[in-house]
Design a protein around this motif. Structure first.
Motif, PDB file in Angstrom:
ATOM      1  N   THR A 112      46.582  48.268  32.405  1.00 34.02           N
ATOM      2  CA  THR A 112      47.451  47.767  33.472  1.00 34.02           C
ATOM      3  C   THR A 112      48.206  46.571  32.955  1.00 34.02           C
ATOM      4  OG1 THR A 112      45.696  46.376  34.310  1.00 34.02           O
ATOM      5  CG2 THR A 112      45.941  48.531  35.335  1.00 34.02           C
TER       6      THR A 112
ATOM      7  N   SER B  12      47.652  45.950  40.507  1.00 36.87           N
ATOM      8  CA  SER B  12      46.358  45.443  40.994  1.00 36.87           C
ATOM      9  C   SER B  12      45.899  46.147  42.268  1.00 36.87           C
ATOM     10  CB  SER B  12      46.435  43.936  41.244  1.00 36.87           C
ATOM     11  OG  SER B  12      46.697  43.275  40.028  1.00 36.87           O
ATOM     12  N   LYS B  13      46.797  46.268  43.244  1.00 37.30           N
ATOM     13  CA  LYS B  13      46.394  46.846  44.534  1.00 37.30           C
ATOM     14  C   LYS B  13      46.342  48.370  44.497  1.00 37.30           C
ATOM     15  CE  LYS B  13      47.626  43.131  47.686  1.00 37.30           C
ATOM     16  NZ  LYS B  13      48.409  42.749  48.862  1.00 37.30           N
TER      17      LYS B  13
ATOM     18  N   GLU C 139      50.999  43.182  34.153  1.00 36.46           N
ATOM     19  CA  GLU C 139      51.408  42.358  35.271  1.00 36.46           C
ATOM     20  C   GLU C 139      52.939  42.346  35.348  1.00 36.46           C
ATOM     21  OE1 GLU C 139      47.870  42.137  36.330  1.00 36.46           O
ATOM     22  OE2 GLU C 139      49.335  41.058  37.488  1.00 36.46           O
TER      23      GLU C 139
ATOM     24  N   HIS D  80      52.367  43.068  40.699  1.00 35.98           N
ATOM     25  CA  HIS D  80      50.978  42.826  41.111  1.00 35.98           C
ATOM     26  C   HIS D  80      50.551  43.878  42.148  1.00 35.98           C
ATOM     27  CE1 HIS D  80      47.315  40.639  42.095  1.00 35.98           C
ATOM     28  NE2 HIS D  80      47.632  40.774  43.370  1.00 35.98           N
TER      29      HIS D  80
ATOM     30  N   ARG E 295      46.550  50.306  41.553  1.00 42.09           N
ATOM     31  CA  ARG E 295      46.000  50.811  40.288  1.00 42.09           C
ATOM     32  C   ARG E 295      46.963  51.693  39.501  1.00 42.09           C
ATOM     33  NH1 ARG E 295      42.685  47.067  39.360  1.00 42.09           N
ATOM     34  NH2 ARG E 295      41.201  46.671  41.014  1.00 42.09           N
TER      35      ARG E 295
END
Length: 260
Positions: free
Chosen positions: A255, A210-211, A257, A206, A213
């Motif tokens: 992306t 997510s943070k 997970e 994550h 990229r």
């Protein structure tokens, strides 16, 4: 005859082009690896002073590690990675020990600034406590290990490890370190930053996707062959810096997970 001559000429020209490109890439890797202290070029990143942490950063090289530092690295790896690797850990630990001391391994070590004590370490009953450090200088609370390698004819900075002690996690230090690695990569003419993440390490996956990229690379098992990918316990992530690298290492990127 003329057609054959022309074809041979074209083949020779292509071969020469490929060899010249390879030579140029080797030169980029050699130049980056020859630099003893990449941190020296980024003064603002030599200290981290925020969110209650006062830390200093320093560079290191795999075949120049002190015995206490080797022991520390092994302990922190075990603390952070035994869970995500599960039954694969004993075999993986042996590989990591070899990688740790390779001459091409480059390090950024994070030390507590002189005279500072973490509040978290004062409580001996806490699981968050720092690994006991017996060595030269101030206590170490984490490290990044990286190398300059070639993937798909693209010179890249490959992050082998980003390991922080629990007491300094969640305070922006990981993001700060990855920003530094990306700056080092760009300065040394790398096309991308890459790393491997265990699927079981959901928080790390994550963090990267997510943070920061990062995207799942075209060379990750799940994108090479979804059937093989389903059996593998990891993904390979990347962040590219120019179109050729993007084309070869991201492709039609997406992306995922799934850390280190």
């Amino acid at each position: 005859m003329d057609t054959k001559k022309l074809q041979n000429k074209e083949k020779k020209s292509k071969r020469k082009e490929v060899l010249e490109k390879r030579k140029a890439i080797d030169g980029i890797i050699k130049a980056a690896s020859a630099e003893a202290d990449h941190l020296a070029f980024f003064q603002p990143f030599q200290k981290f002073d925020r969110n209650g942490l006062t830390l200093c950063l320093e560079s290191g090289i795999g075949d120049q590690l002190s015995s206490p530092m080797k022991k520390y690295i092994q302990c922190l790896l075990k603390l952070n990675m035994e869970g995500p690797y599960g039954p694969e850990w004993p075999a993986e630990e042996k590989i990591k020990r070899r990688e740790m001391v390779a001459p091409e391994a480059r390090y950024i070590f994070i030390r507590r600034a002189r005279g500072t004590v973490a509040k978290e370490t004062l409580n001996d009953d806490s699981d968050e406590c720092q690994i006991h450090w017996m060595a030269d200088g101030d206590s170490v609370v984490g490290f990044v290990q990286y190398r300059f390698i070639v993937e798909e004819d693209i010179p890249v900075t490959y992050v082998y490890e980003l390991q922080l002690e629990p007491c300094v996690q969640g305070k922006g230090l990981g993001k700060f370190l990855m920003q530094l690695i990306e700056l080092i990569a760009r300065k040394n003419r790398m096309g991308a930053v890459m790393l491997t993440v265990q699927k079981a390490n959901v928080s790390a996956m994550h963090f990267y996707t997510s943070k920061l990229r990062y995207t799942i690379s075209t060379i990750s098992p799940s994108r090479v062959d979804p059937l093989i990918g389903a059996e593998k316990s990891y993904e390979i992530l990347c962040k590219t810096f120019h179109p050729e690298a993007k084309d070869k290492l991201e492709g039609n990127s997406f992306t995922g997970e799934a850390h280190h």
